[in-house]
Design a protein around this motif. Structure first.
Motif, PDB file in Angstrom:
ATOM      1  N   GLY A 119       0.802  -1.216   0.000  1.00 51.69           N
ATOM      2  CA  GLY A 119       0.000   0.000   0.000  1.00 51.69           C
ATOM      3  C   GLY A 119       0.832   1.261   0.000  1.00 51.69           C
ATOM      4  O   GLY A 119       0.433   2.273  -0.581  1.00 51.69           O
ATOM      5  N   TRP A 149      -1.299   5.154  10.887  1.00 49.22           N
ATOM      6  CA  TRP A 149      -2.614   5.722  11.135  1.00 49.22           C
ATOM      7  C   TRP A 149      -3.689   4.725  10.831  1.00 49.22           C
ATOM      8  O   TRP A 149      -3.758   4.190   9.739  1.00 49.22           O
ATOM      9  CB  TRP A 149      -2.850   6.960  10.263  1.00 49.22           C
ATOM     10  N   THR A 150      -4.551   4.471  11.770  1.00 50.73           N
ATOM     11  CA  THR A 150      -5.679   3.590  11.543  1.00 50.73           C
ATOM     12  C   THR A 150      -6.605   3.677  12.743  1.00 50.73           C
ATOM     13  O   THR A 150      -6.236   4.222  13.772  1.00 50.73           O
ATOM     14  CB  THR A 150      -5.214   2.139  11.317  1.00 50.73           C
ATOM     15  N   ASP A 151      -7.805   3.156  12.597  1.00 50.23           N
ATOM     16  CA  ASP A 151      -8.740   3.062  13.715  1.00 50.23           C
ATOM     17  C   ASP A 151      -8.509   1.752  14.456  1.00 50.23           C
ATOM     18  O   ASP A 151      -8.487   0.707  13.835  1.00 50.23           O
ATOM     19  CB  ASP A 151     -10.182   3.067  13.187  1.00 50.23           C
ATOM     20  N   LYS A 157      -7.696  -1.130  14.950  1.00 50.23           N
ATOM     21  CA  LYS A 157      -6.848  -2.217  14.461  1.00 50.23           C
ATOM     22  C   LYS A 157      -6.146  -1.828  13.166  1.00 50.23           C
ATOM     23  O   LYS A 157      -6.711  -1.128  12.341  1.00 50.23           O
ATOM     24  CB  LYS A 157      -7.689  -3.469  14.199  1.00 50.23           C
ATOM     25  N   SER A 198      -5.151  -2.452   9.516  1.00 49.81           N
ATOM     26  CA  SER A 198      -5.734  -3.249   8.456  1.00 49.81           C
ATOM     27  C   SER A 198      -4.654  -3.771   7.508  1.00 49.81           C
ATOM     28  O   SER A 198      -4.908  -4.612   6.667  1.00 49.81           O
ATOM     29  CB  SER A 198      -6.775  -2.440   7.689  1.00 49.81           C
ATOM     30  N   LEU A 199      -3.461  -3.263   7.658  1.00 44.86           N
ATOM     31  CA  LEU A 199      -2.337  -3.704   6.834  1.00 44.86           C
ATOM     32  C   LEU A 199      -1.166  -4.079   7.733  1.00 44.86           C
ATOM     33  O   LEU A 199      -1.034  -3.546   8.844  1.00 44.86           O
ATOM     34  CB  LEU A 199      -1.898  -2.573   5.899  1.00 44.86           C
ATOM     35  N   LEU A 246      -2.295  11.113  21.271  1.00 47.83           N
ATOM     36  CA  LEU A 246      -3.605  11.720  21.041  1.00 47.83           C
ATOM     37  C   LEU A 246      -4.015  12.615  22.204  1.00 47.83           C
ATOM     38  O   LEU A 246      -4.562  13.706  21.994  1.00 47.83           O
ATOM     39  CB  LEU A 246      -4.663  10.636  20.813  1.00 47.83           C
ATOM     40  N   LEU A 271      -2.985  16.056  12.284  1.00 52.11           N
ATOM     41  CA  LEU A 271      -4.000  16.164  11.241  1.00 52.11           C
ATOM     42  C   LEU A 271      -3.351  16.317   9.875  1.00 52.11           C
ATOM     43  O   LEU A 271      -3.757  15.688   8.900  1.00 52.11           O
ATOM     44  CB  LEU A 271      -4.920  17.363  11.521  1.00 52.11           C
ATOM     45  N   THR A 327      -1.971  13.027   8.658  1.00 54.41           N
ATOM     46  CA  THR A 327      -2.966  12.121   8.097  1.00 54.41           C
ATOM     47  C   THR A 327      -3.450  12.591   6.733  1.00 54.41           C
ATOM     48  O   THR A 327      -3.594  11.795   5.812  1.00 54.41           O
ATOM     49  CB  THR A 327      -4.198  11.962   9.017  1.00 54.41           C
ATOM     50  N   THR A 328      -3.681  13.899   6.586  1.00 58.55           N
ATOM     51  CA  THR A 328      -4.155  14.369   5.282  1.00 58.55           C
ATOM     52  C   THR A 328      -3.068  14.180   4.225  1.00 58.55           C
ATOM     53  O   THR A 328      -3.365  13.872   3.083  1.00 58.55           O
ATOM     54  CB  THR A 328      -4.602  15.841   5.317  1.00 58.55           C
ATOM     55  N   GLU A 335      -0.887  11.742   4.185  1.00 61.42           N
ATOM     56  CA  GLU A 335      -0.894  10.333   3.817  1.00 61.42           C
ATOM     57  C   GLU A 335      -2.095  10.018   2.943  1.00 61.42           C
ATOM     58  O   GLU A 335      -1.994   9.261   1.980  1.00 61.42           O
ATOM     59  CB  GLU A 335      -0.882   9.442   5.055  1.00 61.42           C
ATOM     60  N   LEU A 336      -3.229  10.651   3.261  1.00 60.50           N
ATOM     61  CA  LEU A 336      -4.421  10.453   2.446  1.00 60.50           C
ATOM     62  C   LEU A 336      -4.169  10.898   1.003  1.00 60.50           C
ATOM     63  O   LEU A 336      -4.495  10.196   0.048  1.00 60.50           O
ATOM     64  CB  LEU A 336      -5.593  11.244   3.042  1.00 60.50           C
ATOM     65  N   THR A 370      -1.962   8.484  -0.771  1.00 62.39           N
ATOM     66  CA  THR A 370      -2.693   7.260  -1.091  1.00 62.39           C
ATOM     67  C   THR A 370      -3.599   7.480  -2.297  1.00 62.39           C
ATOM     68  O   THR A 370      -3.735   6.618  -3.161  1.00 62.39           O
ATOM     69  CB  THR A 370      -3.516   6.812   0.135  1.00 62.39           C
TER      70      THR A 370
END
Lengths: 234, 234
Positions: A87, A98-100, A102, A104-105, A124, A138, A141-142, A144-145, A148
């Motif tokens: 990914g 970054w993830t909620d 758990k 996922s990767l 946090l 923030l 994360t943006t 990385e978004l 992606t």
DNA sequence: CGCTCATTTGAGGAACTTCAAGGTCAGTGG
DNA sequence: CCACTGACCTTGAAGTTCCTCAAATGAGCG
């Protein structure tokens, strides 16, 4: 040396490999010291991770965020049939994980790497108290978004174009040197681009033939036309 | 009706289409009221946007975040040669438009839609003062990141598998009804999956032949085996 | 040097796209 | 009501891209 930039004053990872605030005469020096202490308290490492070793598994609880000090980390998913999809690659200076709740990767070292572990909950809660930290997170994360999303745009292009864009991106992220020393294996790159290593290799050969790059030795490339590399249409 | 969930107490978009906090006997009722007022102050709309119309252009300043009240919004990039790639679809109840400074993708209505405009700077400064808002925003971005990563995983699969996974995802997001009323055009779906409409159509025909779904009329599908749809391997 | 692992190259086949034609459906005007 | 229209979807046949399999070459290391 990699920087962990929390707002206007970068918090550098110094030679002793601890997160430190650069000492400056500043109006709110006391705040600065408090922030530095808080950041020190929530970090662990840096940990040396050998090439190929897993940092966290797909499905693990998301207790930590990570910061690349040196080397390259990949996020990936492996399927039962052996297929693997990568990914993202994280380079020195980048925050990842970054993830909620758990992951996922899976997160693995694509080369030998030094990684800082940052306790998620502590980071946090620090962000809740310090808006500089909050805005840094923030923006991380943006960023990385956005990265992606660009990866998705890549995937709908022709093989040659994907490879060119990948190399151009890597070249930029590594500082636009005359030479591009590709740090990860071609298998990793192929899995990132959704291609086979054979197609990857053939694409590079084509680009060499058209004079964009030259192979030097191993994974070292000479960038002859970086602009054209990043703007290839077909 | 769509919810904009800021933490434990969901802030519902009520019938008059304003963001409202549900009135509850609560220990911090005054805080609740202040938050409600603050949210009302930073929102504009909902605005009705016709199918195909642009909400923001690729390159525009990121002054607003958006919230889908009804309809479907797509994020996309159009290339000079006419190719178009869709990065995401946003369904009712979803917050979208996360980016740094400038939007890197265009945002357009994929169907007629009602969209709430949220002033970005105001929302962020509110988040600095209210940790419930902050954690909601962070979780919104990580959710979108996760969704985008799953999109990448999709793109490295076979066509049939991509289509099946897309339909399964849409089916779940729309509530797992007996029927799946696909809201966006097949061209949009094809551009989202990196396929042509012809391949998309053929894939659906194949899935109909193997008994997973049936075409009912137009874009209405009967889901015969939702589980198999989401777990297709080839 | 001889080993192993990673990359390169070639030939053939599968998956997907392109091009072309036909079908369906909703809206429109006779 | 029915034919007409345009947008959208479906199907077939041919062509391209990419993958698979197989083998050769190259790089790194004891």
């Amino acid at each position: 040396m990699a920087n962990l930039d929390f707002g206007t004053t970068p918090l550098v990872v110094a030679n002793d490999n601890k997160i430190l605030s650069p000492v400056r005469a500043s109006a709110n020096f006391a705040d600065e010291v408090r922030l530095t202490r808080a950041l020190s308290a929530l970090q662990r490492g840096p940990v040396h991770i050998y090439r190929g070793k897993v940092i966290v598994c797909d499905g693990d609880a998301a207790n930590y965020l990570f910061f690349v000090v040196s080397g390259v980390v990949r996020s990936c998913k492996v399927y039962k049939n052996g297929d693997r999809i990568i990914g993202a690659f994280y380079l020195p200076g980048e925050l990842f994980g970054w993830t909620d709740r758990k992951h996922s990767l899976s997160l693995e070292a694509a080369t030998d790497a030094l990684v800082l572990f940052l306790k998620r909950s502590a980071l946090l809660s620090l962000a809740c108290r310090n808006s500089r930290v909050a805005s840094t997170l923030l923006s991380a994360t943006t960023n990385e978004l956005q990265r992606t999303q660009e990866h998705i745009m890549l995937m709908s292009k022709m093989a040659k174009c994907r490879v060119a864009a990948f190399l151009a991106d890597l070249w930029m992220r590594l500082g636009k040197g005359e030479y591009l020393d590709v740090p990860m294996s071609y298998q990793d790159i192929a899995d990132y681009l959704g291609l086979t290593i054979e197609t990857l290799s053939r694409s590079i050969t084509d680009m060499e033939r058209s004079g964009l790059i030259s192979r030097v030795s191993g994974r070292k490339l000479l960038v002859r036309n970086g602009f054209a590399l990043g703007h290839m249409r077909n």
